[in-house]
Design a protein around this motif. Structure first.
Motif, PDB file in Angstrom:
ATOM      1  N   GLU A  99       0.873  -1.178   0.107  1.00 36.09           N
ATOM      2  CA  GLU A  99      -0.066  -0.176  -0.091  1.00 36.09           C
ATOM      3  C   GLU A  99       0.895   1.320  -0.095  1.00 36.09           C
ATOM      4  O   GLU A  99       0.356   2.359  -0.597  1.00 36.09           O
ATOM      5  CB  GLU A  99      -0.902   0.197   1.362  1.00 36.09           C
ATOM      6  N   LEU A 100       1.969   1.307   0.644  1.00 38.05           N
ATOM      7  CA  LEU A 100       2.912   2.119   0.715  1.00 38.05           C
ATOM      8  C   LEU A 100       3.467   2.540  -0.699  1.00 38.05           C
ATOM      9  O   LEU A 100       3.427   3.694  -1.341  1.00 38.05           O
ATOM     10  CB  LEU A 100       4.008   2.117   1.543  1.00 38.05           C
ATOM     11  N   LEU A 101       3.573   1.524  -1.272  1.00 39.67           N
ATOM     12  CA  LEU A 101       4.309   1.594  -2.679  1.00 39.67           C
ATOM     13  C   LEU A 101       3.223   2.392  -4.083  1.00 39.67           C
ATOM     14  O   LEU A 101       3.216   3.185  -4.641  1.00 39.67           O
ATOM     15  CB  LEU A 101       4.939   0.411  -3.340  1.00 39.67           C
ATOM     16  N   GLU A 102       1.946   1.694  -3.626  1.00 42.27           N
ATOM     17  CA  GLU A 102       0.838   2.510  -4.513  1.00 42.27           C
ATOM     18  C   GLU A 102       0.824   3.756  -4.046  1.00 42.27           C
ATOM     19  O   GLU A 102       0.791   4.672  -5.097  1.00 42.27           O
ATOM     20  CB  GLU A 102      -0.639   1.856  -3.727  1.00 42.27           C
ATOM     21  N   ALA A 103       0.736   4.241  -2.594  1.00 41.81           N
ATOM     22  CA  ALA A 103       0.652   5.536  -2.339  1.00 41.81           C
ATOM     23  C   ALA A 103       1.804   6.395  -3.109  1.00 41.81           C
ATOM     24  O   ALA A 103       1.747   7.647  -3.378  1.00 41.81           O
ATOM     25  CB  ALA A 103       0.612   5.941  -1.074  1.00 41.81           C
ATOM     26  N   MET A 104       3.007   5.761  -2.987  1.00 42.59           N
ATOM     27  CA  MET A 104       4.206   6.505  -3.592  1.00 42.59           C
ATOM     28  C   MET A 104       4.091   6.463  -5.177  1.00 42.59           C
ATOM     29  O   MET A 104       4.502   7.764  -5.588  1.00 42.59           O
ATOM     30  CB  MET A 104       5.384   5.735  -3.295  1.00 42.59           C
ATOM     31  N   ASN A 110       1.078  12.514  -9.412  1.00 43.17           N
ATOM     32  CA  ASN A 110       0.581  13.802  -8.814  1.00 43.17           C
ATOM     33  C   ASN A 110       1.188  14.169  -7.433  1.00 43.17           C
ATOM     34  O   ASN A 110       0.842  13.885  -6.364  1.00 43.17           O
ATOM     35  CB  ASN A 110      -1.049  13.413  -8.594  1.00 43.17           C
ATOM     36  N   PRO A 111       2.207  15.005  -7.698  1.00 38.95           N
ATOM     37  CA  PRO A 111       2.961  15.403  -6.428  1.00 38.95           C
ATOM     38  C   PRO A 111       1.925  16.119  -5.564  1.00 38.95           C
ATOM     39  O   PRO A 111       1.338  16.925  -5.935  1.00 38.95           O
ATOM     40  CB  PRO A 111       4.193  16.367  -6.713  1.00 38.95           C
ATOM     41  N   PRO A 112       2.045  15.859  -4.334  1.00 42.34           N
ATOM     42  CA  PRO A 112       0.793  16.558  -3.366  1.00 42.34           C
ATOM     43  C   PRO A 112       1.342  18.254  -3.336  1.00 42.34           C
ATOM     44  O   PRO A 112       2.232  18.618  -2.847  1.00 42.34           O
ATOM     45  CB  PRO A 112       1.138  15.805  -1.917  1.00 42.34           C
ATOM     46  N   GLN A 113       0.075  18.793  -3.138  1.00 43.89           N
ATOM     47  CA  GLN A 113       0.274  20.317  -2.823  1.00 43.89           C
ATOM     48  C   GLN A 113      -0.893  20.798  -2.067  1.00 43.89           C
ATOM     49  O   GLN A 113      -2.059  20.053  -2.159  1.00 43.89           O
ATOM     50  CB  GLN A 113       0.147  21.017  -4.508  1.00 43.89           C
ATOM     51  N   ASP A 114      -0.595  21.832  -1.520  1.00 47.70           N
ATOM     52  CA  ASP A 114      -1.911  22.551  -0.818  1.00 47.70           C
ATOM     53  C   ASP A 114      -2.648  23.137  -1.930  1.00 47.70           C
ATOM     54  O   ASP A 114      -2.510  23.169  -3.012  1.00 47.70           O
ATOM     55  CB  ASP A 114      -1.309  23.194   0.414  1.00 47.70           C
ATOM     56  N   ASN A 115      -3.793  23.902  -1.396  1.00 46.58           N
ATOM     57  CA  ASN A 115      -4.769  24.590  -2.101  1.00 46.58           C
ATOM     58  C   ASN A 115      -4.165  25.750  -2.908  1.00 46.58           C
ATOM     59  O   ASN A 115      -4.695  26.266  -4.060  1.00 46.58           O
ATOM     60  CB  ASN A 115      -5.930  25.346  -1.275  1.00 46.58           C
ATOM     61  N   GLN A 120       3.717  19.650  -0.953  1.00 39.69           N
ATOM     62  CA  GLN A 120       3.670  19.249   0.520  1.00 39.69           C
ATOM     63  C   GLN A 120       4.300  17.887   0.646  1.00 39.69           C
ATOM     64  O   GLN A 120       4.643  17.255  -0.350  1.00 39.69           O
ATOM     65  CB  GLN A 120       1.966  18.928   0.523  1.00 39.69           C
ATOM     66  N   PRO A 121       4.759  17.625   1.946  1.00 46.03           N
ATOM     67  CA  PRO A 121       5.343  16.429   2.317  1.00 46.03           C
ATOM     68  C   PRO A 121       4.486  15.153   1.645  1.00 46.03           C
ATOM     69  O   PRO A 121       3.427  15.007   2.240  1.00 46.03           O
ATOM     70  CB  PRO A 121       5.927  16.457   3.600  1.00 46.03           C
ATOM     71  N   GLY A 122       4.764  14.297   0.956  1.00 47.19           N
ATOM     72  CA  GLY A 122       4.068  13.094   0.509  1.00 47.19           C
ATOM     73  C   GLY A 122       4.490  12.058   1.439  1.00 47.19           C
ATOM     74  O   GLY A 122       5.066  12.127   2.486  1.00 47.19           O
TER      75      GLY A 122
END
Length: 211
Positions: A99-104, A110-115, A120-122
């Motif tokens: 599941e961690l690999l899936e999330a990664m 889609n690198p995580p971003q705020d609004n 953001q730290p992924g």
């Protein structure tokens, strides 16, 4: 006075719940998978003792529980996590490796971003930086080259910074990727044997003893 006491306790509880939520550990395991509720027997006593030593912070920063399905490995790993949070030792992250690999992978696309579009730290970064990382079921993940490389990087990073990391696997360390295997071997490895731990728990539950 009594007032300060309650707010202090409330503050502690809030911190506990916030950390528990952040950890990704299944919430109900906070009741069912603590170290005090583990049932040590012939095949897993050594593993249980190692888990207790680990939370009292003696010994190596890497610990691996090896054994077939249903031997209590995940219970011990989660138990260490709950104890860690309970003792206020810092942030915990619990992941099944696949599941961690899936999330990664999702983050990679889609690198995580705020609004506001700020990065953001992924999950990869959180797994690298948390005070205790629990990687459950190492070795069952689909091993693409990318996945192997990412896991190697993560585990190596935590190894070099001596960050406490708990692994469970039903493979012998030699069956894991060479870099991961050599890191794990330098830490503490305990094998859980004996009868199916889940079956014992279910039997006791049937007989009306809470486990």
């Amino acid at each position: 006075g009594g007032m300060e006491m309650t707010t202090e306790v409330e503050g502690r509880n809030q911190r506990y719940y916030a950390l528990a939520k952040y950890s990704g550990m299944p919430p109900d395991t906070g009741q069912s998978c603590t170290l005090t509720q583990f049932l040590p027997g012939k095949g897993n006593q050594e593993a249980y003792n190692a888990a207790l030593r680990y939370v009292s912070k003696q010994g190596h920063h890497f610990i691996t529980f090896v054994g077939e399905v249903g031997r209590g490995k995940t219970h011990l790993a989660l138990g260490i996590g709950w104890q860690w949070i309970g003792q206020g030792k810092g942030t915990v992250k619990y992941w099944q490796v696949s599941e961690l690999l899936e999330a990664m992978r999702r983050e990679y696309d889609n690198p995580p971003q705020d609004n506001y579009g700020n990065p953001q730290p992924g999950e990869f970064k959180k797994a690298k930086d948390c005070s205790l990382l629990i990687l459950d079921d190492l070795g069952v993940e689909k091993s693409t080259e990318w996945a192997v490389d990412k896991l190697d990087t993560l585990i190596n990073h935590r190894w070099l910074l001596e960050k406490p990391t708990v692994f469970t696997t039903n493979l012998a360390p030699a069956q894991l990727s060479p870099r991961v295997s050599s890191r794990i071997r330098e830490g503490v490895t305990v094998t859980l044997e004996g009868p199916d731990y889940r079956r014992i728990k279910a039997k006791l539950r049937k007989e009306g003893n809470r486990v």
